[in-house]
Design a protein around this motif. Structure first.
Motif, PDB file in Angstrom:
ATOM      1  N   ASP A  57       7.258 -18.145  -5.074  1.00  0.00           N
ATOM      2  CA  ASP A  57       5.745 -19.224  -4.453  1.00  0.00           C
ATOM      3  C   ASP A  57       5.748 -20.640  -5.743  1.00  0.00           C
ATOM      4  O   ASP A  57       6.099 -19.922  -6.540  1.00  0.00           O
ATOM      5  CB  ASP A  57       5.284 -18.642  -4.369  1.00  0.00           C
ATOM      6  CG  ASP A  57       5.274 -17.376  -2.908  1.00  0.00           C
ATOM      7  OD1 ASP A  57       6.347 -17.493  -2.855  1.00  0.00           O
ATOM      8  OD2 ASP A  57       4.661 -15.727  -3.841  1.00  0.00           O
ATOM      9  N   LEU A  96       0.384 -22.616  -1.689  1.00  0.00           N
ATOM     10  CA  LEU A  96       1.460 -22.512  -1.779  1.00  0.00           C
ATOM     11  C   LEU A  96       3.085 -22.220  -0.602  1.00  0.00           C
ATOM     12  O   LEU A  96       2.344 -22.538   0.413  1.00  0.00           O
ATOM     13  CB  LEU A  96       1.597 -20.657  -2.392  1.00  0.00           C
ATOM     14  CG  LEU A  96       0.846 -20.289  -3.258  1.00  0.00           C
ATOM     15  CD1 LEU A  96       0.929 -18.154  -3.556  1.00  0.00           C
ATOM     16  CD2 LEU A  96       0.875 -20.763  -4.620  1.00  0.00           C
ATOM     17  N   HIS A 115       6.416 -21.478   0.152  1.00  0.00           N
ATOM     18  CA  HIS A 115       7.147 -20.169  -0.455  1.00  0.00           C
ATOM     19  C   HIS A 115       8.265 -20.104   0.450  1.00  0.00           C
ATOM     20  O   HIS A 115       8.906 -21.232   1.086  1.00  0.00           O
ATOM     21  CB  HIS A 115       7.017 -18.654   1.389  1.00  0.00           C
ATOM     22  CG  HIS A 115       5.663 -18.445   0.821  1.00  0.00           C
ATOM     23  ND1 HIS A 115       4.852 -18.098  -0.271  1.00  0.00           N
ATOM     24  CD2 HIS A 115       4.709 -18.501   1.599  1.00  0.00           C
ATOM     25  CE1 HIS A 115       3.690 -17.450  -0.076  1.00  0.00           C
ATOM     26  NE2 HIS A 115       3.330 -18.054   1.826  1.00  0.00           N
TER      27      HIS A 115
END
Length: 153
Positions: free
Chosen positions: A108, A142, A144
């Motif tokens: 992440d 974030l 991923h």
């Protein structure tokens, strides 16, 4: 530069403190969205993560820690390079170590840190999702990412 893998019992308080300082210098150079209060609040979490993460690799240059990477269950949890050596291949070497030796395939990255996201994309990771908050629920989105396979677009 050499890379050293450190087991949890080898991570002395002095080493953890030294690596937390590397983290802080790195964050100050790259995470411009963080306030002073954010950095101060994150420092204890970073120290605890460094002490407890399953796999930790430290990059040393002339006897000084200049970067580190941590992996838990095949997920790159942390990769930070001292601001003084950014662009010198430390991050690339640490990431390659995490992928080749520990099977890191996911990570992440803060969406607000486009340099890091671009670095991971350059290294073959692709975005496969997004969260509007970090793992602790803070307002730091974030991305991923997963290591792409040869031939994937």
């Amino acid at each position: 530069m050499n890379i050293e893998e450190l087991e949890p019992q080898e991570r002395t308080p002095e080493l953890v403190d030294s690596l937390a300082q590397v983290w802080e210098r790195s964050v100050r150079a790259t995470h411009l969205f963080l306030s002073e209060d954010d950095i101060a609040g994150l420092r204890p979490e970073v120290a605890a993560g460094l002490a407890g993460i399953e796999r930790l690799a430290v990059a040393w240059q002339d006897g000084v820690a200049v970067g580190f990477a941590g992996v838990q269950d095949g997920h790159l949890e942390m990769l930070f390079v001292d601001a003084a050596v950014r662009g010198a291949g430390v991050g690339r070497t640490l990431l390659a170590h995490a992928v080749e030796h520990w099977g890191a395939r996911t990570l992440d990255v803060n969406e607000q840190n486009p340099q890091a996201a671009g670095f991971y994309e350059h290294m073959g990771f692709v975005v496969e999702g997004r969260s509007p908050v970090d793992d602790a629920g803070r307002p730091f989105p974030l991305l991923h990412m997963r290591l792409g396979q040869a031939g994937e677009e």
